[in-house]
Design a protein around this motif. Structure first.
Motif, short mmCIF file in Angstrom:
data_model
loop_
_atom_site.label_atom_id
_atom_site.label_comp_id
_atom_site.label_asym_id
_atom_site.label_seq_id
_atom_site.Cartn_x
_atom_site.Cartn_y
_atom_site.Cartn_z
N UNK A 113 45.80 44.78 47.43
CA UNK A 113 46.66 43.97 46.55
C UNK A 113 45.81 42.95 45.80
N UNK A 114 44.92 42.27 46.56
CA UNK A 114 44.08 41.25 45.91
C UNK A 114 43.15 41.88 44.88
N UNK A 115 42.65 43.05 45.24
CA UNK A 115 41.72 43.77 44.35
C UNK A 115 42.38 44.04 43.01
N UNK A 116 43.61 44.55 43.07
CA UNK A 116 44.32 44.89 41.83
C UNK A 116 44.77 43.62 41.11
N UNK A 117 45.07 42.60 41.89
CA UNK A 117 45.45 41.32 41.29
C UNK A 117 44.30 40.74 40.45
N UNK A 118 43.08 41.04 40.90
CA UNK A 118 41.90 40.59 40.14
C UNK A 118 41.61 41.51 38.96
N UNK A 153 35.75 47.96 36.06
CA UNK A 153 36.68 48.18 37.16
C UNK A 153 36.62 49.58 37.77
N UNK A 154 35.84 50.51 37.22
CA UNK A 154 35.75 51.83 37.83
C UNK A 154 34.30 52.14 38.20
N UNK A 155 33.82 51.53 39.29
CA UNK A 155 32.42 51.70 39.65
C UNK A 155 32.07 53.14 39.97
N UNK A 156 30.82 53.51 39.68
CA UNK A 156 30.38 54.89 39.92
C UNK A 156 30.15 55.17 41.38
N UNK A 157 29.74 54.15 42.11
CA UNK A 157 29.45 54.39 43.52
C UNK A 157 30.49 53.68 44.35
N UNK A 158 31.35 54.46 44.93
CA UNK A 158 32.48 53.90 45.67
C UNK A 158 32.30 54.04 47.18
N UNK A 159 31.21 54.69 47.61
CA UNK A 159 31.07 55.01 49.04
C UNK A 159 31.12 53.75 49.90
N UNK A 160 30.38 52.71 49.52
CA UNK A 160 30.34 51.51 50.35
C UNK A 160 31.73 50.88 50.46
N UNK A 161 32.40 50.82 49.30
CA UNK A 161 33.75 50.25 49.29
C UNK A 161 34.67 51.06 50.19
N UNK A 174 35.41 40.36 45.49
CA UNK A 174 34.29 40.38 44.55
C UNK A 174 33.22 41.36 45.03
N UNK A 175 32.99 41.36 46.33
CA UNK A 175 31.95 42.25 46.90
C UNK A 175 32.34 43.71 46.75
N UNK A 176 33.62 44.02 46.97
CA UNK A 176 34.03 45.43 46.96
C UNK A 176 34.24 45.96 45.55
N UNK A 177 34.05 45.11 44.56
CA UNK A 177 34.22 45.63 43.20
C UNK A 177 33.07 46.52 42.80
N UNK A 178 32.06 46.65 43.67
CA UNK A 178 31.09 47.73 43.55
C UNK A 178 29.96 47.48 42.58
N UNK A 179 29.16 48.55 42.41
CA UNK A 179 27.91 48.40 41.67
C UNK A 179 28.04 48.77 40.19
#
Ligand SMILES: Cc1ncc(COP(=O)(O)O)c(C=O)c1O
Length: 484
Positions: A472-477, A447-455, A438-443
């Motif tokens: 895997x979990x990320x895509x599963x979500x 599903x395509x966050x503009x700011x990916x640096x933190x992730x 949930x945290x890494x799904x970004x700002x």
């Protein structure tokens, strides 16, 4: 629009308008400012591809005896590819849906060839490959129950190291892999040495020309130094080459080639032990549209050798200008000496992940690559024809973005990664993992966050197995049925 099948069908215009609307947030590649995902040969080439694709969209490649048109296209494409890659009259090939399928089939053929040749060898056959080989090889090994044996590359050139590959050979080794070129750094492996080693040890040797196989022969004709990499090299037993990359064909188009039919035989699967039609497949797909094949055939006929040479000339000039331009920006360094139109650059002074985001804000798409082995975190450019016009503008914005980021403290996510790793390992319920996803799904919204640096920083800091589990979990979500 509804996410249920509408009770009564909508009119065509409504459906078509909804399709167009759906594109709103897609990568705006038509401007030519995307250096990944798309190989844009311009309007005319696109139209020819689309026309042929639509003309054969409904034909089925399942049975070549029923659609001899498709058999003809496939054999014509194999003839063109064989000539392009220095194959003799014994070389055969099949059209596939993409680089991954070509690679998967080459590995299936190698596995079954090995099993037939060495029934005495127990255990999984092994595939020795440089760490720079495309992820498709690891995926194929995973699917086909083969062990991938990755070998470090030269840390300066990022080319495969034949001595280390030699050291990795065991009695279970079935095939050695070389890339021409690699995706990440655009360099050509020492195919002559690797293929000679394979031949000396009675092994197969696959050269992955998915991304470089089509363009490199043109670069060579233009006078660029391109090491030998194709069927002219003794010991090369199979190759993959994608039409949907630098041959500028619509997606779903690649070819896998074999030194001879004796090896290709192991690629083919037949099944008559069921109650239905007799099935015999060259490829993983069974029923398949004739569209991609007809489109690839048509685009090659339309552009022609002289056309591709002209395109290659522009691409080579652009690659050279970008490599020189990036080298001239203080704080950036190009990794290796790319022969292909694929350029990777790193920085010791700023975060390349933040650089990707900063460039995105300026209207560019450039691709982040995580650190792995001797390859540091870097930015990758796949230079394609519609980028040619933008070289100066890209370099100008890159210089500005580097200035903006220089000196900005780089996040150190190692302690956080360690803490998260500990949390995940202590929590068999999976909740800790779910929280991180949930945290890494970004700002961004969606599903395509503009700011990916933190992730990307976080992913980069995590141990590899955990990184893969998290992905895997990320895509599963990400893929959950629509609820709008
Ligand atoms: C060297 C190389 N091999 C294989 C592949 C996989 O191709 P595809 O994405 O068509 O499956 C790629 C894709 O970029 C590639 O660059």
């Amino acid at each position: 629009m509804t996410t249920r099948i509408p009770e009564t069908g909508l009119d065509r215009e409504t459906v078509f308008a909804a399709l167009e609307q759906a594109r709103a947030k897609d990568l705006a590649w038509r401007k030519g400012r995307a250096y990944a995902y798309v190989y844009d040969g311009g309007k005319e080439i696109e139209e020819v591809g689309k026309h042929a694709y639509m003309a054969f969209l409904t034909e089925n490649g399942l049975d070549p005896t029923v659609f001899p048109s498709l058999l003809q296209f496939e054999n014509d494409l194999a003839a063109m590819a064989r000539a392009h890659l220095g194959g003799d009259e014994h070389v055969v090939g099949n059209f596939t849906s993409g680089g991954t399928e070509s690679i998967m089939l080459a590995i299936k053929a190698a596995r079954d060839h090995f099993r037939a040749l060495h029934p005495e060898v127990a255990g999984k056959p092994e595939l020795v490959l440089p760490i720079t080989a495309h992820a498709a090889f690891f995926k194929a090994a995973h699917y086909l129950d083969v062990t991938a044996v990755p070998v470090p590359v030269n840390p300066e050139t990022f080319r495969a190291d034949p001595a280390q590959m030699k050291a990795a050979i065991t009695e279970r080794t079935m095939m050695l892999v070389a890339s021409a070129s690699s995706y990440a750094h655009g360099v050509v492996d020492p195919v002559r040495e690797i293929a000679a080693l394979a031949a000396e040890r009675g092994l197969l040797c696959h050269v992955d020309g998915c991304i470089g196989g089509f363009l490199l022969p043109y670069f060579r004709r233009l006078g660029a130094e391109v090491p030998d990499f194709d069927f002219r090299v003794p010991g090369v037993t199979s190759m993959s080459m994608d039409f949907h990359k630098y041959a500028l064909c619509p997606k779903g188009a690649s070819i896998v080639l074999y030194r001879d039919k004796a090896l290709r035989r192991h690629q083919i699967y037949a099944c008559s032990s069921w109650t239905g039609y007799t099935m015999v497949n060259n490829t993983i797909q069974s029923s398949k549209s004739g569209g991609p094949m007809a489109a690839a055939w048509a685009v090659l006929q339309f552009v022609g050798d002289a056309g591709y040479l002209r395109i290659a000339k522009d691409l080579l000039a652009t690659q050279r200008a970008l490599v020189a331009g990036i080298r001239a920006i203080p704080g950036l360094r190009v990794l290796g000496e790319p022969e292909m139109t694929l350029v990777a650059f790193a920085s010791d002074e700023l975060s390349v992940f933040q650089l990707c985001d900063a460039m995105k804000k300026r209207g560019w798409y450039i691709q982040p690559q995580l650190a792995y082995g001797s390859s540091p975190a870097n930015v990758h450019l796949s230079i394609q024809p519609s980028n040619v016009q933008w070289t100066e503008a890209l370099l100008k914005d890159l210089r500005a973005a580097v200035e903006e980021l220089r000196g900005r403290p780089q996040p150190d996510l190692a302690p956080m990664a360690q803490a998260l790793t500990a949390q995940i390992e202590a929590d068999p319920s999976g909740q800790a993992m779910a929280n991180i996803v949930a945290m890494t799904r970004g700002s961004g919204d969606g599903p395509t966050p503009d700011e990916m640096a933190d992730t990307n920083h976080l992913l980069d800091a995590l141990p590899r197995p955990l990184q893969e589990r998290l992905l895997v979990e990320y895509v599963n979500e990400m893929f959950v049925p629509s609820s709008r």
